[in-house]
Design a protein around this motif. Sequence first.
Motif, PDB file in Angstrom:
ATOM      1  N   ASN A   1      74.028  75.545 -44.826  1.00 59.18           N
ATOM      2  CA  ASN A   1      75.190  76.436 -44.772  1.00 59.18           C
ATOM      3  C   ASN A   1      74.872  77.763 -45.459  1.00 59.18           C
ATOM      4  N   ASP A   2      74.235  77.701 -46.632  1.00 62.12           N
ATOM      5  CA  ASP A   2      73.853  78.935 -47.324  1.00 62.12           C
ATOM      6  C   ASP A   2      72.864  79.749 -46.502  1.00 62.12           C
ATOM      7  N   PHE A   3      71.921  79.050 -45.856  1.00 60.72           N
ATOM      8  CA  PHE A   3      70.910  79.720 -45.030  1.00 60.72           C
ATOM      9  C   PHE A   3      71.573  80.484 -43.882  1.00 60.72           C
ATOM     10  N   PHE A   4      72.473  79.802 -43.170  1.00 64.79           N
ATOM     11  CA  PHE A   4      73.134  80.438 -42.030  1.00 64.79           C
ATOM     12  C   PHE A   4      74.082  81.553 -42.483  1.00 64.79           C
ATOM     13  N   ARG A   5      74.774  81.343 -43.611  1.00 61.88           N
ATOM     14  CA  ARG A   5      75.662  82.394 -44.121  1.00 61.88           C
ATOM     15  C   ARG A   5      74.867  83.647 -44.490  1.00 61.88           C
ATOM     16  N   HIS A   6      73.695  83.431 -45.082  1.00 52.17           N
ATOM     17  CA  HIS A   6      72.861  84.564 -45.481  1.00 52.17           C
ATOM     18  C   HIS A   6      72.411  85.375 -44.268  1.00 52.17           C
ATOM     19  N   HIS A   7      71.985  84.667 -43.226  1.00 47.06           N
ATOM     20  CA  HIS A   7      71.462  85.357 -42.048  1.00 47.06           C
ATOM     21  C   HIS A   7      72.558  85.910 -41.143  1.00 47.06           C
TER      22      HIS A   7
ATOM     23  N   THR B   1      82.616  87.514 -41.543  1.00 46.62           N
ATOM     24  CA  THR B   1      83.894  87.307 -40.871  1.00 46.62           C
ATOM     25  C   THR B   1      84.175  85.814 -40.820  1.00 46.62           C
ATOM     26  N   LEU B   2      85.418  85.433 -40.556  1.00 48.69           N
ATOM     27  CA  LEU B   2      85.775  84.017 -40.473  1.00 48.69           C
ATOM     28  C   LEU B   2      84.991  83.317 -39.373  1.00 48.69           C
ATOM     29  N   VAL B   3      84.801  84.001 -38.248  1.00 45.22           N
ATOM     30  CA  VAL B   3      84.057  83.411 -37.130  1.00 45.22           C
ATOM     31  C   VAL B   3      82.620  83.107 -37.543  1.00 45.22           C
TER      32      VAL B   3
ATOM     33  N   GLU C   1      81.581  82.598 -40.620  1.00 47.49           N
ATOM     34  CA  GLU C   1      81.634  81.495 -41.578  1.00 47.49           C
ATOM     35  C   GLU C   1      81.713  80.156 -40.851  1.00 47.49           C
ATOM     36  N   MET C   2      82.490  80.123 -39.773  1.00 45.38           N
ATOM     37  CA  MET C   2      82.616  78.900 -38.985  1.00 45.38           C
ATOM     38  C   MET C   2      81.310  78.576 -38.266  1.00 45.38           C
ATOM     39  N   LEU C   3      80.609  79.614 -37.801  1.00 46.71           N
ATOM     40  CA  LEU C   3      79.302  79.403 -37.150  1.00 46.71           C
ATOM     41  C   LEU C   3      78.285  78.852 -38.145  1.00 46.71           C
ATOM     42  N   ALA C   4      78.323  79.348 -39.369  1.00 47.83           N
ATOM     43  CA  ALA C   4      77.423  78.838 -40.410  1.00 47.83           C
ATOM     44  C   ALA C   4      77.714  77.368 -40.683  1.00 47.83           C
ATOM     45  N   GLY C   5      78.995  77.015 -40.772  1.00 48.07           N
ATOM     46  CA  GLY C   5      79.379  75.618 -40.962  1.00 48.07           C
ATOM     47  C   GLY C   5      78.949  74.752 -39.799  1.00 48.07           C
ATOM     48  N   CYS C   6      79.075  75.289 -38.595  1.00 47.40           N
ATOM     49  CA  CYS C   6      78.632  74.558 -37.395  1.00 47.40           C
ATOM     50  C   CYS C   6      77.136  74.259 -37.471  1.00 47.40           C
ATOM     51  N   GLY C   7      76.357  75.251 -37.877  1.00 44.22           N
ATOM     52  CA  GLY C   7      74.914  75.053 -38.019  1.00 44.22           C
ATOM     53  C   GLY C   7      74.573  74.014 -39.067  1.00 44.22           C
ATOM     54  N   ALA C   8      75.296  74.046 -40.194  1.00 41.70           N
ATOM     55  CA  ALA C   8      75.062  73.068 -41.271  1.00 41.70           C
ATOM     56  C   ALA C   8      75.392  71.657 -40.800  1.00 41.70           C
ATOM     57  N   GLY C   9      76.540  71.494 -40.120  1.00 42.56           N
ATOM     58  CA  GLY C   9      76.932  70.175 -39.621  1.00 42.56           C
ATOM     59  C   GLY C   9      75.964  69.625 -38.599  1.00 42.56           C
ATOM     60  N   THR C  10      75.423  70.508 -37.752  1.00 43.84           N
ATOM     61  CA  THR C  10      74.461  70.079 -36.731  1.00 43.84           C
ATOM     62  C   THR C  10      73.152  69.623 -37.367  1.00 43.84           C
ATOM     63  N   CYS C  11      72.694  70.359 -38.385  1.00 47.18           N
ATOM     64  CA  CYS C  11      71.426  70.015 -39.050  1.00 47.18           C
ATOM     65  C   CYS C  11      71.507  68.677 -39.780  1.00 47.18           C
TER      66      CYS C  11
ATOM     67  N   PRO D   1      84.227  77.383 -44.553  1.00 42.69           N
ATOM     68  CA  PRO D   1      85.047  78.602 -44.653  1.00 42.69           C
ATOM     69  C   PRO D   1      86.252  78.428 -45.576  1.00 42.69           C
ATOM     70  N   LEU D   2      86.910  77.250 -45.513  1.00 43.70           N
ATOM     71  CA  LEU D   2      88.068  77.009 -46.366  1.00 43.70           C
ATOM     72  C   LEU D   2      87.664  77.008 -47.830  1.00 43.70           C
ATOM     73  N   PHE D   3      86.539  76.337 -48.145  1.00 44.18           N
ATOM     74  CA  PHE D   3      86.060  76.313 -49.526  1.00 44.18           C
ATOM     75  C   PHE D   3      85.734  77.719 -50.023  1.00 44.18           C
ATOM     76  N   ALA D   4      85.024  78.496 -49.197  1.00 46.25           N
ATOM     77  CA  ALA D   4      84.617  79.839 -49.612  1.00 46.25           C
ATOM     78  C   ALA D   4      85.824  80.726 -49.883  1.00 46.25           C
ATOM     79  N   ASN D   5      86.831  80.648 -49.031  1.00 49.31           N
ATOM     80  CA  ASN D   5      88.009  81.500 -49.204  1.00 49.31           C
ATOM     81  C   ASN D   5      88.875  81.055 -50.377  1.00 49.31           C
ATOM     82  N   LEU D   6      88.978  79.734 -50.587  1.00 51.53           N
ATOM     83  CA  LEU D   6      89.713  79.240 -51.752  1.00 51.53           C
ATOM     84  C   LEU D   6      89.007  79.650 -53.044  1.00 51.53           C
ATOM     85  N   SER D   7      87.681  79.574 -53.046  1.00 51.49           N
ATOM     86  CA  SER D   7      86.906  79.978 -54.226  1.00 51.49           C
ATOM     87  C   SER D   7      87.093  81.459 -54.529  1.00 51.49           C
TER      88      SER D   7
END
Length: 312
Positions: A87-93, A101-103, A105-115, A195-201
């Motif tokens: 998730n950090d890797f995808f968010r960074h790139h 953007t929220l979209v 952030e969701m794509l980064a989460g999607c990549g993390a879940g797939t991996c 995304p929810l965690f990041a925005n709450l933080s």
Amino acid sequence: MAAQQISLPAKLINGGIAGIVGVTCVFPIDLAKTRLQNQQNGSRLYTSMSDCLIKTIRSEGYFGMYRGAAVNLTLVTPEKAIKLAANDFFRHHLSKDGKLTLVKEMLAGCGAGTCQVVVTTPMEMLKIQLQDAGRLAAQRKLMPETVAAGTVETKSPTAMQITRQLLREKGIAGLYKGLGATLLRDVPFSIIYFPLFANLSNLGKKSTEGPAPFYVSFISGCIAGSTAAVAVNPVDVIKTRLQSLNRASTEDTYSGVTDCIRKIMRNEGPSAFLKGAYCRALVIAPLFGIAQVVYFLGVGEYILSFLPKKNN
């Protein structure tokens, strides 16, 4: 440069430690969740999470609540490490000027879940067999009418025995039974959670610079984790049913995701998809709360700081 070089290893260490600590704390609740989700009409041993845990302790002892924990503790290290680091890797790139953007952030989460499913699927496959073995043994004693005539009670298999049997009979694909359902659970979970965690933080930060305080990370992890867990619980029920190899004679078997959905709807009704939802929320909330605290405390960075640094 040195910080960049140790960044990924540190994240992997943080994720691994976080997973071990979290799983140790909440594993009994996870066992109750698996057993509640696998119960079908006509073979209900447990009425609630507390009833399941009490009966488990009475029939199997305290350590009965940790059936399958060795598998989980062994594989949760790479699983959590991959999930959090990916998730950090995808968010960074995907970030631009340090903002997402929220979209994205969701794509980064999607990549993390797939991996993560590379590790999650075999881990869950083995864990479920071990966790559910006690339920089936209890059914033989307390509800013999649900067991096929002539069935002989056998000793619960070990994780290695199950692994060898699956590899011998079905090859590597045997360990990845339920891969589709695992993807359907873990990808949406990560799309919601990160995304929810990041925005709450961010809401709890005292300043725009630096991470949120540890208690904000913990609370954010708990809220985001429980929200995502309940949201994807129907798919978790399907995954658990598909990955269970042994069943009582009165319980349905399933050929795939659509067959599982159809039979659950027909025989148990829509409410069956919420089985174990509160258990799952109770598991995931502290699991991810603990994970995020360990992750943001920078334990991995601290450990790696003792290693000799390369001269540039």
